[in-house]
Design an enzyme around this catalytic site. Structure first.
Site, PDB file in Angstrom:
ATOM      1  N   CYS A   1       0.838  -1.206   0.000  1.00  0.00           N
ATOM      2  CA  CYS A   1       0.000   0.000   0.000  1.00  0.00           C
ATOM      3  C   CYS A   1       0.869   1.250   0.000  1.00  0.00           C
ATOM      4  O   CYS A   1       1.390   1.662   1.043  1.00  0.00           O
ATOM      5  CB  CYS A   1      -0.928  -0.006   1.216  1.00  0.00           C
ATOM      6  SG  CYS A   1      -1.956   1.467   1.327  1.00  0.00           S
TER       7      CYS A   1
ATOM      8  N   CYS B   1      -0.377   4.116   2.154  1.00  0.00           N
ATOM      9  CA  CYS B   1      -0.143   3.941   3.601  1.00  0.00           C
ATOM     10  C   CYS B   1       1.321   4.189   3.945  1.00  0.00           C
ATOM     11  O   CYS B   1       1.634   4.836   4.937  1.00  0.00           O
ATOM     12  CB  CYS B   1      -0.461   2.510   4.051  1.00  0.00           C
ATOM     13  SG  CYS B   1      -1.934   1.794   3.356  1.00  0.00           S
ATOM     14  N   ASP B   2       2.222   3.648   3.158  1.00  0.00           N
ATOM     15  CA  ASP B   2       3.618   3.552   3.592  1.00  0.00           C
ATOM     16  C   ASP B   2       4.603   4.396   2.781  1.00  0.00           C
ATOM     17  O   ASP B   2       5.771   4.492   3.160  1.00  0.00           O
ATOM     18  CB  ASP B   2       4.063   2.079   3.534  1.00  0.00           C
ATOM     19  CG  ASP B   2       3.259   1.211   4.487  1.00  0.00           C
ATOM     20  OD1 ASP B   2       2.829   1.738   5.533  1.00  0.00           O
ATOM     21  OD2 ASP B   2       3.039   0.023   4.197  1.00  0.00           O
TER      22      ASP B   2
END
Ligand code: NDP
Length: 314
Positions: A138, A141-142
């Protein structure tokens, strides 16, 4: 086989942000839902690193901690949370029958499906080894943790292009590792990738493994694997992002619930209602587009409100 069926009013399957948010709303409405945690208690967030894009956590929060908060909040209002996996469903009769762990049968007046989606991985042992320390599925997200660094995205579909473009805005360089000599992505996404200077596409490359001391420092690739021109190539990267598709966890409902060709549950737009009255879906299992913790939580709230109204009308 336990032959005694348990009867409940609302059953929630899944323990990600969608399932827990539905549980918080329903338990505050005194409907005392029963929630089964499923295969991965806490859902996909428990395998990411820190979450910095969920509103309300100015310093960020670990996925595990956030899911513990959600669970505690749902329990506080009376949600009955249990370990267990839904293994079979019968939605042809009412109340609906859900088998847990191939053993216990729950009869429920309303069902909320919050089983999520599972990112596909290549199946390399190194993906497990470096999970959370360089391997991610992701970028939204990261990606932030790799600002100014070099990263790679595996895949050639729309998701891979989208993730590569997103990462290109943060990182020094983005490699796209594409197994064929063309992208599967739509033309518009292909054009965007080609116009982004710091994305380099490695055509006809496949991943052999990852290396690094304590975290990802590089990837070993095969170029033109299984051809006379096959060669091994090393790239130096700090982050390795999988974007080879997601599989919504809808298989056990497939006999009854309408899905798109990939398996995402179809909901009536603007609601969490499925094609079966009394069955609602929320979170990633019905969301091929956004797939974010906050949108999953929002749709969990919708499912709870839709359920409550439906039970009241009934
Ligand atoms: P796709 O199935 O479309 O693409 C998967 C990509 O990963 C393909 O390039 C595929 O290669 C590659 N791949 C699959 N398995 C492997 C493997 N084992 N090793 C190496 N490469 C592999 O998935 P997406 O998640 O990209 O998209 C899913 C759906 O969502 C699509 O319909 C897409 O259009 C849509 N979507 C739309 C977006 C938008 O419009 N903005 C954004 C994101 C998704 P190959 O091509 O060789 O099979």
């Amino acid at each position: 086989m336990n032959t005694e069926n348990e009867k409940v009013k609302v059953l929630i399957i899944g323990s990600g942000p969608a399932g827990y948010t539905a549980a918080i709303y329903l338990s505050r409405a005194n409907l005392t839902p029963v929630l089964y945690e499923g295969l991965q208690p806490g859902g996909q967030l428990t395998i990411t690193t820190d979450i910095e894009n969920f509103p309300g956590y100015p310093q960020g929060v670990s996925g595990f901690e956030m899911m513990t908060h959600l669970k505690t909040q749902a329990e506080r209002f009376g949600t009955v949370i249990r370990a267990g996996i839904a293994t079979k469903t019968d939605l042809s009769t009412y109340p609906f029958k859900i088998t847990i762990d191939n053993n216990k049968i729950i009869e429920t007046e309303a069902l909320i499906i919050a089983t999520g989606a599972t990112a596909k991985y290549l199946g390399l042992p190194d993906e497990t080894k470096y999970m959370g320390s360089g391997v991610s599925a992701c970028a939204t997200c990261d990606g932030f943790f790799y600002r100014g660094k070099d990263v790679a995205v595996v895949g050639g579909g729309d998701t891979a292009c989208e993730e590569a473009i997103y990462l290109a805005g943060l990182c020094n360089k983005v490699y796209m590792i594409v197994r064929r000599d063309q992208l599967r992505a739509s033309k518009v996404m292909q054009n965007r990738v080609q116009k982004t200077n710091n994305i380099e596409i490695l055509w006809e490359h496949q991943v052999k493994g990852l290396f690094g001391d304590g975290g990802v420092e590089g990837a070993i690739l095969w170029k033109k694997k299984d051809t006379p021109q096959q060669e091994e190539v090393n790239i130096k990267i700090d982050g390795f992002f999988l974007a080879i598709g997601h599989q919504p966890n809808s298989a056990i409902f497939a006999e009854y619930i309408e899905t798109d060709p990939i398996g995402y549950i179809k909901t009536i737009p603007g609601s969490s209602k499925t094609n079966i009255e009394g069955v609602f879906a929320c979170g990633d299992v019905q969301d091929p587009t956004y797939r974010q913790a906050v949108t999953a939580a929002g749709s969990g709230c919708m499912a709870a409100i839709d359920t409550e109204r439906w039970l009241n009308e009934k």
